[in-house]
Scaffold this motif. Structure first.
Motif, mmCIF file in Angstrom:
data_model
loop_
_atom_site.group_PDB
_atom_site.id
_atom_site.type_symbol
_atom_site.label_atom_id
_atom_site.label_comp_id
_atom_site.label_asym_id
_atom_site.label_seq_id
_atom_site.Cartn_x
_atom_site.Cartn_y
_atom_site.Cartn_z
ATOM 1 N N ILE A 1 44.282 43.781 41.229
ATOM 2 C CA ILE A 1 44.844 43.750 39.879
ATOM 3 C C ILE A 1 44.025 42.862 38.950
ATOM 4 O O ILE A 1 43.700 43.252 37.817
ATOM 5 N N LEU B 1 50.719 48.179 37.876
ATOM 6 C CA LEU B 1 50.485 47.914 39.298
ATOM 7 C C LEU B 1 51.107 46.603 39.751
ATOM 8 O O LEU B 1 51.531 46.468 40.906
ATOM 9 N N ALA B 2 51.142 45.625 38.871
ATOM 10 C CA ALA B 2 51.741 44.338 39.226
ATOM 11 C C ALA B 2 53.192 44.507 39.662
ATOM 12 O O ALA B 2 53.704 43.720 40.466
ATOM 13 N N ALA C 1 46.974 47.929 34.932
ATOM 14 C CA ALA C 1 47.069 46.711 35.737
ATOM 15 C C ALA C 1 48.467 46.102 35.644
ATOM 16 O O ALA C 1 49.026 45.626 36.645
ATOM 17 N N TRP D 1 46.553 41.471 44.693
ATOM 18 C CA TRP D 1 46.240 40.684 43.496
ATOM 19 C C TRP D 1 44.743 40.589 43.233
ATOM 20 O O TRP D 1 44.309 40.457 42.081
#
Length: 424
Positions: free
Chosen positions: A85, A187-188, A184, A82
């Motif tokens: 991100i 990717l989460a 992003a 995190w």
């Protein structure tokens, strides 16, 4: 919070993580280097001199350096996933909105804030890769990941120049910002988290904080100073080389980006792959061998950097940049794995954050000094003189060898104890 996908997909393997983070690093350096392709346009739009133009890049790097140490600590304390991100979202947002600035001071502030987001990536990203790779594959994994620096730098610069030639330099920033935010969000869902609560953390630290541990390892501080000097030179060349081709050799923006930025980045791309393979092979025979790889690469790079001062044709300058980029790539391919060899897993993000802070403080100073020097002694000589900083870095690498060997041995013992704890 976005719900992650089910476990078991290819991207959750140790090499899949390298692939996902390779794209983050690619976007990081594409955004960072896009500005180098359009510096002559920005200089014209805002009516700047070379010193002010150098300050534009320096402000970004100084903010980057100031933030890196803090986010390195966050990468050891919280989820590395995190941290990566949110950093990607932040720097993409500032990239997206910075062309909206109508006056130079506002553009300078927005560009500097881009560095705040970008600083989040490398401490957490490289540490996350090392979470999935031990010393048998760590060098190869991090060197493959490091190729994104050069791929992103080359394609980001050339792409920005091409877009600026077709439409406007503003449009390149808009496109790069949107792509970063979109990735992003992806990717989460698919990026695995780090094992930050592993039991070897107890073996590594006890009650000691990562920063307190680093203060007791002289080798870490020596390597940080090496990175300070080496990164200063490479960033100075990367930022000013396209402008050198425009101002001194009268090339177009696209041609200058190809000769000035793509040359450096292509050479580095090839070299970092060689560096990782060579260093992993050498480490299998001698634990501290990565530091010899760093020394050889940087010593060769400084020779070709110095030669830029006396190179007068586009071909000669391009050859100097190609060779300097290749040998600096040998250094770059082993710098993160070398730092990870010096510290236990639980302190690696903090260590890289510290190294980044010092390295990018120097990198932020160098473009400004080159710009000032260019106004007084000319850009070619100003660039060539940066080789003196590489000389200082090589001297530190040679003097620091006893401390490097000692720290590597201690880290190996900690990693072996951690493996014993996991299997008990």
């Amino acid at each position: 919070m976005v719900k992650p996908l089910a476990v078991g997909h290819w991207w959750q393997s140790k090499w899949g993580v390298v692939g996902l983070l390779w794209l983050v690093s690619f976007i990081n350096y594409a955004d960072r280097n896009a500005i180098t392709a359009v510096m002559p346009m920005i200089r014209s739009d805002f009516q700047l001199d070379n010193a002010a133009l150098g300050l534009l890049s320096s402000s970004f790097l100084w903010v980057y350096a100031s933030a890196a140490m803090l986010v390195g600590v966050l990468g050891d304390r919280y989820s590395r996933k995190w941290v990566i991100i949110w950093g990607l979202v932040a720097w993409s947002f500032f990239t997206l909105v910075s062309p909206l600035a109508s006056i130079f001071p506002l553009f300078l502030i927005l560009r500097a804030l881009t560095g705040l987001g970008e600083a989040c990536y490398y401490p957490a990203g490289t540490a996350l890769i090392s979470d999935f790779h031990d010393d048998r594959t760590r060098g190869k994994a991090l060197s493959i990941h490091q190729t994104a620096v050069f791929a992103g730098g080359a394609l980001g610069t050339v792409g920005a120049a091409w877009i600026a030639g077709l439409w406007s330099w503003h449009d390149a920033f808009y496109l790069y910002g949107v792509l970063g935010i979109a990735y992003a969000l992806l990717l989460a869902r698919i990026l695995p988290g780090n094992t930050s609560k592993r039991r070897e953390r107890v073996v590594s630290l006890g009650r000691e904080t990562p920063y307190a541990l680093l203060k007791r390892i002289p080798a870490v501080w020596i390597l940080c100073l090496v990175y300070f000097f080496a990164n200063s030179v490479s960033n100075g060349l990367l930022i000013w080389a396209p402008t050198l081709f425009v101002d001194e050799l009268h090339m177009s923006l696209t041609g200058a980006s190809l000769f000035g930025a793509a040359t450096l980045n292509l050479a580095g791309f090839i070299a970092v792959l060689c560096s990782g393979v060579i260093a992993d092979w050498a480490v299998s025979r001698h634990r501290a061998a990565r530091f010899s790889v760093l020394t050889i690469g940087l010593a060769a790079a400084l020779v070709f950097t110095a030669a830029i001062a006396i190179a007068h044709s586009a071909t000669t300058v391009a050859i100097c940049l190609l060779c300097a980029g290749f040998f600096k790539g040998i250094f770059d391919g082993s710098i993160y794995s070398s730092m990870h060899d010096l510290v236990p897993p639980s302190s690696r993000a903090t260590a890289v954050g510290l190294m980044t802070t010092l390295g990018f403080a120097g990198a932020g100073l160098c473009p400004l000094l080159i710009g000032i020097g260019a106004d007084h002694i000319g850009l070619p000589l100003s660039l060539g003189l940066t080789a003196l900083l590489d000389c200082a870095a090589v001297a530190l690498l040679l003097l620091g060898r006893p401390w490097f060997r000692r720290a590597v041995d201690v880290t190996l013992q900690v990693e072996q104890q951690g493996k014993s704890v996991r299997h008990s």
